[in-house]
Scaffold this motif. Structure first.
Motif, short mmCIF file in Angstrom:
data_model
loop_
_atom_site.label_atom_id
_atom_site.label_comp_id
_atom_site.label_asym_id
_atom_site.label_seq_id
_atom_site.Cartn_x
_atom_site.Cartn_y
_atom_site.Cartn_z
N GLY A 1 4.91 -6.79 2.51
CA GLY A 1 4.68 -5.83 1.66
C GLY A 1 5.27 -4.33 2.06
N VAL B 1 6.97 0.09 -6.50
CA VAL B 1 6.48 0.80 -5.49
C VAL B 1 4.91 0.68 -5.72
N TRP C 1 9.77 2.91 -9.23
CA TRP C 1 8.68 3.59 -8.93
C TRP C 1 7.35 2.66 -9.23
N LEU D 1 8.30 -2.13 0.48
CA LEU D 1 8.17 -0.80 0.06
C LEU D 1 9.13 -0.09 0.69
N LEU E 1 3.45 -2.69 -5.32
CA LEU E 1 3.44 -3.09 -3.99
C LEU E 1 2.23 -2.39 -3.03
N VAL E 2 2.11 -1.17 -3.49
CA VAL E 2 1.06 -0.40 -2.88
C VAL E 2 -0.32 -1.14 -3.17
#
Length: 402
Positions: A76, A166, A163, A80, A169-170
């Motif tokens: 992960g 992103v 984005w 990122l 993934l967070v």
């Protein structure tokens, strides 16, 4: 167990598939905005397939050494970095490196969850559990483009979709690191895995495992590579077929969309069939349907009702691929060493990804040398040959599911 830990078992797969599914269709557009030609944009889109292929072996080594939870966390973090690279790259080389990193992480996520299912899920419902895992990824990939369309409608900028990736993934990393780890919870409850894990000293390396299991990889593994080639071929061949029939983009998208809907709707049926009647009853019909559809389609290009036959062929391919959900993971789990599956599964998944990577090359080469209908026929023959391979090797290596 699956109900108790569903967010941890299936959540990371859904999140990664959703983000990747949103980003992939826009990679050629982002590449063109950086000055890429059409050929370069197409090549960039294939980088992620090559990265998946290369990433399977190191992912198998990593899962065997640090476990599937920390492998997903590491992957992960790397994904990122790749997503930020897509956002901020100002050249094609930087963009290609970023996409390659995302592809490597896709291998790690897939293999980590596959290894967990192999050691933890009871045999009586293994196929259903893995079919749901495959369906979780398909759910993300199926809905991702619609999310991308919504993001574009609001922000109007292709990199805004990165984005969104992103954000996915967070959420994935937070879930993996803070959620209840099924391994730890089950161990605390005294619920041992079906097959205790091998000690660190007894674990095989990736290449030693590949050599030890070379016979099953060279036989059953080749048939699974053929199945992967069929799956990937439909992604390239069906739109190309519509273009060759001079259909407009809306009609092609509608026909391909119907195929995708069928594939998603049938993902659980494959697991039910494999658990109740055996693995062969899913992989044989799947290969025969897809191979037969492509082979038959090759003879319809110049017919008066060619568009109708295109729709029929696409529907049959969609049904066949829907029935194949989870097959590759289930067969891999069936023949993997129970105590130490990760290293073997790295080789197994590498073969499957090699088959997927070969499909567009075969289609391109045969089309250039002969024609698109001939390429379609060749893909169909590969599918039928794979069906024969499954018929010979599944009873030999998975005898309890004849």
């Amino acid at each position: 167990m699956l109900w108790r830990f569903a967010p941890m078992i299936y959540g990371p797969t859904v999140l990664f598939g959703l983000g990747e599914g949103a980003l992939l269709p826009l990679l050629p557009v982002i590449a063109e905005s950086l000055g890429a030609s059409l050929a370069q944009a197409a090549l960039l889109a294939s980088v992620i397939v090559v990265a998946r292929l290369i990433g399977n072996l190191p992912a198998g080594w990593l899962v065997a050494r640090i476990g599937e939870r920390y492998t997903m966390a590491v992957a992960g973090g790397l994904a990122l970095a790749g997503a930020f690279g897509v956002i901020f790259s100002d050249g094609l080389i930087g963009l290609a490196v970023s996409v390659f990193a995302i592809g490597l992480c896709a291998s790690a996520f897939g293999l980590a969850r596959h290894a967990f299912m192999t050691t933890r899920v009871p045999l009586r419902y293994r196929a259903r559990a893995l079919s749901v895992l495959g369906g979780s990824f398909r759910l993300g990939m199926f809905t991702g483009p619609f999310v991308a369309a919504g993001v574009l409608a609001v922000w109007g900028e292709e990199r805004a979709v990165a984005w969104f990736f992103v954000g996915a993934l967070v959420a994935l990393v937070v879930l993996v690191l803070t959620g209840r780890d099924p391994e730890d919870v089950l161990a605390a409850e005294g619920s041992a895995p079906r097959h205790p894990a091998a000690s660190a000293e007894a674990r095989e390396g990736v290449f030693r495992s590949m050599w030890r299991h070379r016979r099953v990889l060279a036989t059953l593994g080749v048939s699974t590579a053929a199945l992967s080639a069929m799956r990937q071929a439909r992604v390239y061949l069906l739109p190309l077929w519509g273009v060759s029939l001079t259909l407009d983009a809306q009609t092609i998208a509608l026909i391909v969309g119907v195929t995708g809907a069928l594939e998603f709707a049938l993902f659980y049926s494959s697991g039910q069939i494999m658990d109740r009647w055996g693995r062969l009853w899913a992989c044989l019909p799947s290969m025969v349907l897809m191979g037969g559809a492509f082979l038959g389609l090759a003879f319809t290009h110049d017919l008066a009702a060619s568009t109708m036959w295109f729709l029929v062929g696409a529907i049959v391919v969609g049904v066949g691929n829907g029935l194949s959900s989870g097959i590759l993971m289930t067969l891999g789990a069936d023949v993997a060493p129970p105590q130490d599956p990760a290293a073997f599964l790295g080789s197994w998944r590498m073969l499957a990804d090699a088959g997927a990577a070969s499909a567009p090359l075969i289609i391109s080469a045969v089309t250039a040398l002969a024609s698109l209908p001939v390429a379609c026929g060749v893909i169909g023959v590969i599918g039928l040959a794979g069906a024969l391979g499954f018929g010979r090797t599944v009873p030999r290596y998975v005898p309890h599911h004849r």
